[in-house]
Design a protein around this motif. Sequence first.
Motif, PDB file in Angstrom:
ATOM      1  N   GLY A  38      28.396  44.483  48.708  1.00  0.00           N
ATOM      2  CA  GLY A  38      29.560  44.195  47.879  1.00  0.00           C
ATOM      3  C   GLY A  38      29.976  45.385  47.049  1.00  0.00           C
ATOM      4  O   GLY A  38      31.173  45.681  46.927  1.00  0.00           O
ATOM      5  N   ALA A  39      29.009  46.093  46.458  1.00  0.00           N
ATOM      6  CA  ALA A  39      29.335  47.280  45.664  1.00  0.00           C
ATOM      7  C   ALA A  39      29.875  48.409  46.532  1.00  0.00           C
ATOM      8  O   ALA A  39      30.802  49.128  46.132  1.00  0.00           O
ATOM      9  N   ILE A  40      29.309  48.566  47.724  1.00  0.00           N
ATOM     10  CA  ILE A  40      29.790  49.614  48.633  1.00  0.00           C
ATOM     11  C   ILE A  40      31.249  49.365  49.008  1.00  0.00           C
ATOM     12  O   ILE A  40      32.080  50.285  49.010  1.00  0.00           O
ATOM     13  N   LEU A  41      31.565  48.108  49.329  1.00  0.00           N
ATOM     14  CA  LEU A  41      32.936  47.780  49.703  1.00  0.00           C
ATOM     15  C   LEU A  41      33.882  47.919  48.518  1.00  0.00           C
ATOM     16  O   LEU A  41      34.986  48.467  48.650  1.00  0.00           O
ATOM     17  N   PHE A  42      33.465  47.421  47.359  1.00  0.00           N
ATOM     18  CA  PHE A  42      34.342  47.456  46.194  1.00  0.00           C
ATOM     19  C   PHE A  42      34.571  48.877  45.693  1.00  0.00           C
ATOM     20  O   PHE A  42      35.613  49.159  45.086  1.00  0.00           O
ATOM     21  N   SER A  43      33.624  49.776  45.920  1.00  0.00           N
ATOM     22  CA  SER A  43      33.768  51.159  45.439  1.00  0.00           C
ATOM     23  C   SER A  43      34.918  51.884  46.123  1.00  0.00           C
ATOM     24  O   SER A  43      35.291  52.984  45.682  1.00  0.00           O
ATOM     25  N   SER A  73      47.057  49.814  42.223  1.00  0.00           N
ATOM     26  CA  SER A  73      47.381  49.466  43.603  1.00  0.00           C
ATOM     27  C   SER A  73      46.217  49.660  44.551  1.00  0.00           C
ATOM     28  O   SER A  73      46.244  49.146  45.682  1.00  0.00           O
ATOM     29  N   PHE A  74      45.172  50.395  44.127  1.00  0.00           N
ATOM     30  CA  PHE A  74      44.073  50.716  45.035  1.00  0.00           C
ATOM     31  C   PHE A  74      42.881  49.769  44.898  1.00  0.00           C
ATOM     32  O   PHE A  74      42.219  49.464  45.890  1.00  0.00           O
ATOM     33  N   TYR A  75      42.587  49.318  43.707  1.00  0.00           N
ATOM     34  CA  TYR A  75      41.402  48.476  43.515  1.00  0.00           C
ATOM     35  C   TYR A  75      41.464  47.150  44.279  1.00  0.00           C
ATOM     36  O   TYR A  75      40.422  46.647  44.710  1.00  0.00           O
ATOM     37  N   PRO A  76      42.647  46.535  44.474  1.00  0.00           N
ATOM     38  CA  PRO A  76      42.662  45.301  45.277  1.00  0.00           C
ATOM     39  C   PRO A  76      42.173  45.483  46.704  1.00  0.00           C
ATOM     40  O   PRO A  76      41.721  44.526  47.329  1.00  0.00           O
ATOM     41  N   ILE A  77      42.246  46.719  47.220  1.00  0.00           N
ATOM     42  CA  ILE A  77      41.768  46.963  48.583  1.00  0.00           C
ATOM     43  C   ILE A  77      40.269  46.700  48.662  1.00  0.00           C
ATOM     44  O   ILE A  77      39.782  46.021  49.577  1.00  0.00           O
ATOM     45  N   GLY A  78      39.519  47.245  47.710  1.00  0.00           N
ATOM     46  CA  GLY A  78      38.075  47.032  47.716  1.00  0.00           C
ATOM     47  C   GLY A  78      37.707  45.573  47.525  1.00  0.00           C
ATOM     48  O   GLY A  78      36.781  45.060  48.168  1.00  0.00           O
ATOM     49  N   LEU A  79      38.439  44.859  46.649  1.00  0.00           N
ATOM     50  CA  LEU A  79      38.139  43.442  46.426  1.00  0.00           C
ATOM     51  C   LEU A  79      38.455  42.614  47.660  1.00  0.00           C
ATOM     52  O   LEU A  79      37.744  41.638  47.960  1.00  0.00           O
ATOM     53  N   LEU A  80      39.503  42.976  48.395  1.00  0.00           N
ATOM     54  CA  LEU A  80      39.806  42.275  49.650  1.00  0.00           C
ATOM     55  C   LEU A  80      38.652  42.423  50.633  1.00  0.00           C
ATOM     56  O   LEU A  80      38.268  41.448  51.303  1.00  0.00           O
ATOM     57  N   TYR A  81      38.081  43.615  50.744  1.00  0.00           N
ATOM     58  CA  TYR A  81      36.931  43.822  51.626  1.00  0.00           C
ATOM     59  C   TYR A  81      35.761  42.913  51.227  1.00  0.00           C
ATOM     60  O   TYR A  81      35.103  42.308  52.080  1.00  0.00           O
ATOM     61  N   VAL A  83      35.851  40.036  49.570  1.00  0.00           N
ATOM     62  CA  VAL A  83      36.162  38.632  49.815  1.00  0.00           C
ATOM     63  C   VAL A  83      36.073  38.296  51.295  1.00  0.00           C
ATOM     64  O   VAL A  83      35.459  37.299  51.692  1.00  0.00           O
ATOM     65  N   VAL A  84      36.676  39.114  52.136  1.00  0.00           N
ATOM     66  CA  VAL A  84      36.696  38.828  53.566  1.00  0.00           C
ATOM     67  C   VAL A  84      35.299  38.891  54.169  1.00  0.00           C
ATOM     68  O   VAL A  84      34.936  38.095  55.042  1.00  0.00           O
ATOM     69  N   MET A  85      34.483  39.815  53.701  1.00  0.00           N
ATOM     70  CA  MET A  85      33.126  39.961  54.223  1.00  0.00           C
ATOM     71  C   MET A  85      32.141  38.981  53.592  1.00  0.00           C
ATOM     72  O   MET A  85      30.991  38.881  54.026  1.00  0.00           O
ATOM     73  N   PHE A 174      41.344  38.239  34.670  1.00  0.00           N
ATOM     74  CA  PHE A 174      42.259  38.499  35.777  1.00  0.00           C
ATOM     75  C   PHE A 174      41.521  38.566  37.113  1.00  0.00           C
ATOM     76  O   PHE A 174      42.073  38.170  38.148  1.00  0.00           O
ATOM     77  N   VAL A 175      40.303  39.072  37.132  1.00  0.00           N
ATOM     78  CA  VAL A 175      39.526  39.077  38.369  1.00  0.00           C
ATOM     79  C   VAL A 175      39.246  37.645  38.824  1.00  0.00           C
ATOM     80  O   VAL A 175      39.363  37.313  40.007  1.00  0.00           O
ATOM     81  N   SER A 176      38.877  36.772  37.888  1.00  0.00           N
ATOM     82  CA  SER A 176      38.639  35.366  38.226  1.00  0.00           C
ATOM     83  C   SER A 176      39.917  34.710  38.735  1.00  0.00           C
ATOM     84  O   SER A 176      39.886  33.911  39.676  1.00  0.00           O
ATOM     85  N   LEU A 177      41.037  35.055  38.126  1.00  0.00           N
ATOM     86  CA  LEU A 177      42.321  34.537  38.599  1.00  0.00           C
ATOM     87  C   LEU A 177      42.589  34.988  40.028  1.00  0.00           C
ATOM     88  O   LEU A 177      43.056  34.195  40.867  1.00  0.00           O
ATOM     89  N   ALA A 178      42.284  36.243  40.330  1.00  0.00           N
ATOM     90  CA  ALA A 178      42.495  36.754  41.684  1.00  0.00           C
ATOM     91  C   ALA A 178      41.613  36.028  42.693  1.00  0.00           C
ATOM     92  O   ALA A 178      42.080  35.631  43.778  1.00  0.00           O
ATOM     93  N   ILE A 179      40.337  35.841  42.361  1.00  0.00           N
ATOM     94  CA  ILE A 179      39.418  35.140  43.267  1.00  0.00           C
ATOM     95  C   ILE A 179      39.880  33.712  43.474  1.00  0.00           C
ATOM     96  O   ILE A 179      39.864  33.186  44.608  1.00  0.00           O
ATOM     97  N   TYR A 180      40.305  33.058  42.419  1.00  0.00           N
ATOM     98  CA  TYR A 180      40.734  31.658  42.501  1.00  0.00           C
ATOM     99  C   TYR A 180      42.006  31.511  43.335  1.00  0.00           C
ATOM    100  O   TYR A 180      42.119  30.615  44.181  1.00  0.00           O
ATOM    101  N   LEU A 181      42.968  32.397  43.118  1.00  0.00           N
ATOM    102  CA  LEU A 181      44.228  32.318  43.860  1.00  0.00           C
ATOM    103  C   LEU A 181      44.021  32.561  45.351  1.00  0.00           C
ATOM    104  O   LEU A 181      44.626  31.881  46.184  1.00  0.00           O
ATOM    105  N   GLN A 182      43.166  33.533  45.703  1.00  0.00           N
ATOM    106  CA  GLN A 182      42.998  33.823  47.127  1.00  0.00           C
ATOM    107  C   GLN A 182      42.298  32.693  47.865  1.00  0.00           C
ATOM    108  O   GLN A 182      42.478  32.545  49.075  1.00  0.00           O
ATOM    109  N   ILE A 183      41.507  31.871  47.153  1.00  0.00           N
ATOM    110  CA  ILE A 183      40.871  30.731  47.802  1.00  0.00           C
ATOM    111  C   ILE A 183      41.919  29.729  48.278  1.00  0.00           C
ATOM    112  O   ILE A 183      41.727  29.049  49.299  1.00  0.00           O
ATOM    113  N   MET A 184      43.045  29.654  47.581  1.00  0.00           N
ATOM    114  CA  MET A 184      44.083  28.692  47.942  1.00  0.00           C
ATOM    115  C   MET A 184      44.806  29.044  49.230  1.00  0.00           C
ATOM    116  O   MET A 184      45.497  28.202  49.803  1.00  0.00           O
ATOM    117  N   ALA A 185      44.699  30.281  49.680  1.00  0.00           N
ATOM    118  CA  ALA A 185      45.428  30.730  50.873  1.00  0.00           C
ATOM    119  C   ALA A 185      44.447  31.167  51.951  1.00  0.00           C
ATOM    120  O   ALA A 185      43.499  31.895  51.672  1.00  0.00           O
TER     121      ALA A 185
END
Length: 428
Positions: A38-43, A73-81, A83-85, A174-185
């Motif tokens: 998780g840290a490797i992906l988020f970095s 604009s760049f940090y959401p890329i790592g968080l997407l990795y 979540v998907v993984m 805001f991170v919790s909001l992001a995690i919660y919102l992506q679960i809905m989709a």
Amino acid sequence: MDDNQYLTTYEAALAVVATGMKKSRLKPDTLLINAIVGAILFSTGGMLNLVVHSMFPEITNNNPGLLRFLSGSFYPIGLLYVVVMGAELFNANVLFFTVALCRQGVSILDLLINWFITWWFNLVGNIFVGYIITHYSKSASSEAFVAGSHELLDSKMEFSFVQNMIKGIGGNFFVSLAIYLQIMAKPLHVKFIMLYLPIFTFISLDFTHCVADMYIVIIGKINHSSASWGEICWKLLLPGTIGNIIGGAFFGIVICWYMHIYVVERDKKELNLPQYEFRDQQPELNQDSRVVRQKDPVFHDDVEVENGTEKKPSITNSGGSTETESVESQSNLTPRPYLESHPSATSRLSRRRTSLASIRSPKNVFPVYGMDEPLTRERTIAGDHAHEDEVPDEVDDEDDENANEARSIGSQLLRIFTTRSRKDATEC
């Protein structure tokens, strides 16, 4: 819009609870590896942020607002990795375990174990990326990257303990909001949008995220930043972590649990609201598991329709005999718009599914609809006993070999210590 692609806030909140329960049952080796990955992906976001600060000095000096927008604009890329993984991230687990604890799906011990392990092994993952990937590859050894890493770390160290803690509260909200919102989709491109908006917001506002700061700290110290380790831990990592816990816990308790679980179920009971669901919609867990939904009073996939009469499937009881119930269709029953508008559904409903009533969910796997009744702790995520005064006793695994409950790390440790204490008392 396809209803299968999106969840309601209540369904997403149940998925948050079930995800916390699933994470509490990960084996220790799986938890450690997932936290490092998780840290490797988020970095990824941290590395791209370093590139922007290092390679565009004109923007840094002349337009710092644009620089913040680019970083956001760049940090959401790592968080997407992540979540998907389905990897482990400390900040996201603050949300999962807080809501699961409110729902009594995990214990405080489960929460402390997971938070402790994920925080430290997220740090290990960032150390690996900083030293092995970034430093030894010489990708950040130029003067521009050294100056950029110093600038990033110094900007974080300008604030006091209290200021960084408050920024940490806003950051993990805001991170919790992001995690919660992506679960809905469920579509990945929509997940990314749901992740992008809150993360872009908190990075642009310069809030604090302890795991994101870990990479900045590591690469800054590799490049010989003047900030000492004691100062970094006291003014940045510790207050950032405390603030992240407060912010994530506030979001989980107030919004996810109270507003979207407790209030919904309370109002549903008080108003005696009917259920019109046609199929068993199981909210998506963190990409790879399923959650039990509360069964409708008449579950349409489980009935046969014969000449206007609903015939429930035969159920095999413990004595080996079968029971069959017939319910006459009456006009005062719950309306079924789907059946009225789709006459062909009658023939589809007549094809009964294979009964799995004698099969209990296997160990370390969440109960799936169609299997035997889940154990009491697993039933809490579906709301079966949320408002009942009396809850059935837990199934004793020692007396029932078939009761393969997916136990959490905390419950396993408690059982080990309890067993040892009993043995010591017997020997004495």
